[in-house]
Design an enzyme around this catalytic site. Structure first.
Site, PDB file in Angstrom:
ATOM      1  N   ASP A 178     -26.647  28.869 -66.099  1.00 52.37           N
ATOM      2  CA  ASP A 178     -26.701  29.803 -64.976  1.00 52.37           C
ATOM      3  C   ASP A 178     -28.022  30.526 -65.172  1.00 52.37           C
ATOM      4  OD1 ASP A 178     -26.641  32.069 -63.340  1.00 52.37           O
ATOM      5  OD2 ASP A 178     -24.465  31.980 -63.229  1.00 52.37           O
ATOM      6  N   HIS A 179     -29.015  30.175 -64.351  1.00 52.17           N
ATOM      7  CA  HIS A 179     -30.364  30.644 -64.674  1.00 52.17           C
ATOM      8  C   HIS A 179     -30.497  32.166 -64.588  1.00 52.17           C
ATOM      9  CE1 HIS A 179     -30.778  30.193 -60.296  1.00 52.17           C
ATOM     10  NE2 HIS A 179     -31.665  31.159 -60.384  1.00 52.17           N
ATOM     11  N   HIS A 241     -23.311  33.354 -60.306  1.00 47.85           N
ATOM     12  CA  HIS A 241     -24.359  34.341 -60.622  1.00 47.85           C
ATOM     13  C   HIS A 241     -23.842  35.790 -60.621  1.00 47.85           C
ATOM     14  CE1 HIS A 241     -26.907  30.962 -60.291  1.00 47.85           C
ATOM     15  NE2 HIS A 241     -27.030  30.952 -58.995  1.00 47.85           N
TER      16      HIS A 241
END
Ligand code: NAD
Length: 489
Positions: A178-179, A241
């Site tokens: 999950d950047h 996110h």
């Protein structure tokens, strides 16, 4: 102040989907930047593996073009690029067939390096890739795999995916990206919370009025129309996110800064989340930009589905049922085609219990704002006296906690989330990656929201492109005598 770049151990990174958009835009430019920074060792190899028929030289051309496009030619020398490209190789491969696997096996055979396989392909290929890696003897217990979102589309599919991967790999080999977790400021949030005495005593329902998390985008569905119309903002943004940001802001201090200690605490937050009541939920769908309908069409035109009921916007209010947060509302909001691109977590503290100042001095609240996009940074709004002879008037000033001056030029260097996360994969550090049970718990919370919409045949509220979202979202806060932070350009 000099930031330390410690080279990682030599590695072989195979990028399945190495010719795709994500690889060209993020993964390969990120690796190149780490190479230029001296973090990628000289023995490292990067092997693209995708369906496209290319040889190694053709692949190097593809990567050189991507680096030119996404980094900008003036930011590196020709020698640096040539040097980096010499670390690249390519194998045309079919994840669903047998083509290319023998060649990949031969390339990897006998390598003493850390082996990592990046699944930068659609999730329907994850199982086939994992199975073939094992069949061709590449899935040993030391290797790592990196998987991209979307990780399932509900609890059942996420569980199935976890089970499939678990057939071939141990949990400590699986890096679910999950950047958002790779952003500098997200880690700084943990440093600020757990490295200072100042904040943690106030970090609870007694002192915090509410917390809001906004992830606003200006872009529409773009080239992802087909996928997006089947997913919507809840699946695409909230389940992953926003949930991850919520966990980091709300979790208890872990005993140690190690992967499982941190992820155990995040999991407890998700499991303590209350179900969201229907009247605490707002869905929206964007309309065309007035006067610019051709270029900025409405959502339904963009996805070519005139009856679409998929949401491009969600706002909701939830609570975390534990001692720390009981009674503190958490407001989450995300949308496409909003007024500005802005990702921000805001902690709004309560009023002082009693003001010693006159009414007209004004009353102010401390607001801690953690910005993730477009610029990263943390500011703390503190109340001070307005300078000058005007008597005791109070104003808010932002205390910039990024401390650019103290940290100097090196401190200002922004490392892209993907760069950091790929280096963490090589270092074998899973702290910033989602564990399987976290992902499942997040779906378990999200599923009833989505099935509730489906059961009620819920139609998303329209909102203008370039706005703050549907008016119902504003109302959600107003009913509680609160305001969203402005999403301003
Ligand atoms: P893409 O369509 O641009 O690229 C897909 C890649 O997979 C290509 O290299 C293609 O050759 C390869 N491929 C497809 N079928 C194959 C097969 N049978 N065998 C071998 N290779 C095959 O996709 P993308 O945008 O790069 O996305 C890749 C993954 O990352 C997707 O799961 C996507 O959801 C996820 N993701 C992408 C982004 C992004 O910004 N692009 C962001 C987050 C997550």
């Amino acid at each position: 102040m000099v930031s330390r770049v410690i080279p990682v151990d030599p590695f072989d990174l195979v990028i399945f989907g190495g010719t795709g958009d994500l690889a060209r835009r993020k993964i390969l430019p990120g690796l190149f930047r780490r190479f230029c920074a001296g973090q990628m060792p000289r023995e490292a190899r990067i092997i693209g593996a995708a369906r496209t028929e290319l040889d190694a030289s053709g692949y190097r051309d593809v990567v050189a073009e991507a680096i030119g496009e996404f980094i900008g030619h003036h930011d590196y020398t020709k020698d640096q690029l040539t040097d980096f490209l010499s670390h690249l190789d390519y194998v045309p491969i079919d994840a669903l067939g047998e083509t290319g696997w023998k060649e990949l096996q031969e390339l990897m055979a006998g390598s003493p390096h850390i082996e990592a396989y990046y699944f930068s392909v659609g999730p329907r290929l994850f199982g086939d890739l994992a199975e073939r890696l094992q069949r061709w003897g590449m899935a040993d217990s030391e290797c790592r795999i990196v998987v991209e979102k979307p990780f399932g589309r509900d609890l059942a599919t996420a569980r199935e995916l976890n089970q499939t991967l678990a057939t071939y790999f141990n949990e400590d080999q699986i890096y679910r990206i999950d950047h958002y977790l790779g952003k500098e400021t997200v880690q700084n949030l943990m440093a600020v919370r757990f490295g200072n005495m100042l904040f943690e005593p106030l970090w609870n329902a007694q002192y915090v009025d509410h917390i809001q998390i906004t992830v606003a985008e200006t872009v529409g569905v773009g080239g992802r129309a087909e996928y997006y119309d089947k997913a919507g903002a809840m699946r695409d943004m909230v389940q992953n996110h926003l949930m991850q940001l919520l966990c980091l802001i709300a979790m208890e201090p872990p005993a140690r800064f190690d992967p499982d200690a941190v992820r155990d605490e995040k999991l407890k937050v998700i499991r303590a989340l209350d179900p969201v009541k229907p009247h605490h939920l707002v869905r929206g769908q964007y309309g065309a930009e007035p006067g610019n309908e051709e270029e900025m069409p409405d959502y339904r035109t963009a996805v070519d589905n005139p009856r679409s009921r998929t949401e491009s916007f969600v706002a909701l209010k939830t609570h975390i049922s534990n001692w720390r947060w009981a009674s503190t509302p958490f407001y989450l909001r995300t949308g496409k085609r909003m007024a500005a691109r802005s990702s921000e977590i805001t902690v709004v503290f309560k009023d002082t219990p009693h003001s010693i100042f006159a009414e007209d001095a004004g009353r102010h609240r401390n607001v801690l704002s953690i910005q993730l996009q477009p610029n990263e940074g943390i500011t703390l709004g503190v109340t001070i006296k307005e300078p000058g002879p005007g008597g005791m008037r109070l104003i808010d000033v932002p205390l910039d906690m990024t401390f650019a001056e103290a940290l100097g030029e090196e401190g200002a260097e922004q490392v892209d989330a993907y760069e950091r996360l790929i280096m963490d994969v090589i270092r074998g550090n899973q702290t910033l990656f989602m564990r399987g049970d976290e992902v499942e718990a997040a779906w378990a919370w999200t599923d009833p929201i989505i099935s509730g919409w489906e059961a009620r045949n819920d139609v998303p509220k329209p909102y203008d492109s370039g706005s703050e979202g549907p008016t119902d979202a504003t109302e959600l806060m107003r009913r509680d005598s609160r305001e969203w932070r402005k999403v301003s350009p």
